[in-house]
Design an enzyme around this catalytic site. Structure first.
Site, mmCIF file in Angstrom:
data_model
loop_
_atom_site.group_PDB
_atom_site.id
_atom_site.type_symbol
_atom_site.label_atom_id
_atom_site.label_comp_id
_atom_site.label_asym_id
_atom_site.label_seq_id
_atom_site.Cartn_x
_atom_site.Cartn_y
_atom_site.Cartn_z
ATOM 1 C CE LYS A 216 -4.361 -2.011 1.139
ATOM 2 N NZ LYS A 216 -5.392 -2.352 2.094
ATOM 3 N NE ARG A 256 -7.391 -8.562 -0.131
ATOM 4 C CZ ARG A 256 -6.938 -7.702 -1.038
ATOM 5 N NH1 ARG A 256 -5.960 -6.881 -0.740
ATOM 6 N NH2 ARG A 256 -7.467 -7.670 -2.250
HETATM 7 N N1 PMM Z 1 -7.356 -3.984 0.500
HETATM 8 C C1 PMM Z 1 -7.680 -3.941 -0.805
HETATM 9 C C2 PMM Z 1 -8.723 -4.734 -1.321
HETATM 10 N N2 PMM Z 1 -9.406 -5.576 -0.528
HETATM 11 N N3 PMM Z 1 -9.778 -6.504 1.598
HETATM 12 C C3 PMM Z 1 -9.487 -6.564 2.909
HETATM 13 N N4 PMM Z 1 -10.173 -7.400 3.713
HETATM 14 N N5 PMM Z 1 -8.499 -5.817 3.456
HETATM 15 C C4 PMM Z 1 -7.763 -4.938 2.723
HETATM 16 O O1 PMM Z 1 -6.891 -4.244 3.298
HETATM 17 C C5 PMM Z 1 -8.056 -4.837 1.322
HETATM 18 C C6 PMM Z 1 -9.086 -5.651 0.797
HETATM 19 C C7 PMM Z 1 -6.927 -3.030 -1.710
HETATM 20 O O2 PMM Z 1 -5.751 -3.638 -2.156
HETATM 21 P P1 PMM Z 1 -5.624 -4.383 -3.613
HETATM 22 O O3 PMM Z 1 -5.987 -3.372 -4.668
HETATM 23 O O4 PMM Z 1 -4.227 -4.829 -3.693
HETATM 24 O O5 PMM Z 1 -6.553 -5.536 -3.642
#
Ligand code: PMM
Length: 291
Positions: A216, A256
């Site tokens: 991030k 994640r």
């Molecule tokens: N961050 C993203 C998308 N989905 N879901 C959860 N549970 N927690 C998160 O911090 C989260 C998520 C954004 O990141 P990406 O674009 O790499 O998916």
């Protein structure tokens, strides 16, 4: 999936965005074979779950319609499920979640914590599946303006408690609930560091906690070049691993991440070392680098 929520952990969720525009992997897995191949690789690298998202949640992103979102994710879910890969669906739409569960997904990862779609609680309750309730204040387009808190940790805790109470009131079983601080969602870099540092205050709610820091922008800012240029997303891996392991050592249930191998390897070291736990710093202890 009862076992997954109750597992001692740490659970590693691998990210698979089937979107043209996600901040880290957008556009790479838009093709079905590429997406399925990557999901299989994430599983082989140690992912307990592969988290499939069809709508970008990057700050400022415009929304897509539910049919487009479903068209992107359902074929990938079907194929990965057939290949024996456990899948979570990253959506805040009940319709998409319901179709994804029908296609074989076993967990609903809802970045809106049930706020975006009033029907989500029913879908999750009827399926009896785990539900990740992430802290969220609004859709991507508007979330930058919503990053205002009196005390970010206390406020996130209060707002997560409201989401948990709403889920329980809708009939979702307590042992199906996983919480998530929602790093980067209506949060500044300082907010993200504060949440990381004071994770015990969220763990204290008594629910398994998922920590999603991977690549991030606040990590890019921490590692910025002397001229202020943020570190590119693909070069934030060591920082991702470090913050993920620290979160798990503080008590997080799962992480994640995009690069599953790196984090799974680091967590294997943590487990082999006897799962050492962080102790909270004494009251008043200064934390550096947060502001
Ligand atoms: N961050 C993203 C998308 N989905 N879901 C959860 N549970 N927690 C998160 O911090 C989260 C998520 C954004 O990141 P990406 O674009 O790499 O998916």
């Amino acid at each position: 999936m009862t076992d997954l929520v109750r597992a001692p952990g740490p659970v590693v969720m691998g990210v698979l965005n089937v979107t043209p525009d996600s901040f880290s992997d957008g556009g790479r897995y838009a093709d079905l074979d590429a997406a399925v191949g990557h999901g299989v690789r994430l599983r082989a690298a140690g992912a307990h779950l592969v988290d499939i998202g069809g709508e970008s949640t990057r700050p400022g992103a415009e929304r897509i319609d539910a049919a487009t979102e479903a068209d992107r994710v359902l074929p990938v879910i079907r194929e990965l499920t057939a290949a024996g890969v456990p899948v979570s669906i990253d959506t805040s739409r009940a319709r998409v979640a319901e179709a994804a569960l029908g296609a074989g997904a076993v967990v609903v990862n809802d970045v809106s914590g049930g706020l975006a779609d009033p029907d989500m609680a029913r879908v999750v309750r009827d399926a009896g599946c785990p539900w990740v309730l992430m802290h969220w204040r609004g859709h991507s387009r508007e979330m930058r303006e919503l990053a205002s808190y009196t005390d970010v940790v206390a406020d996130v805790r209060t707002e997560l408690t409201q989401r948990i109470d709403a889920a329980l009131a809708a009939g979702v079983a307590a042992d199906r609930i996983v919480i998530d601080p929602g790093l980067g969602f209506a949060k500044t870099a300082a907010h993200n560091w504060e949440l990381s540092a004071r994770l015990p205050e969220l763990l204290d709610l008594g629910y398994p906690l998922l920590f999603g820091a991977s690549r991030k922008s606040y990590l890019g800012r921490l590692l910025a070049a002397p001229d202020g240029t943020p570190r590119p997303t693909a070069q934030r891996e060591a920082a991702t691993v470090a913050t993920s392991v620290l979160a798990v050592a503080t008590g997080a249930w799962g992480v994640r991440v995009h690069d599953v191998r790196a984090t799974a390897d680091a967590l294997a070291v943590w487990v082999a070392t006897g799962r050492p736990r962080m102790v909270p710093a004494p009251a008043g202890h200064e934390r550096e680098g947060q502001r």
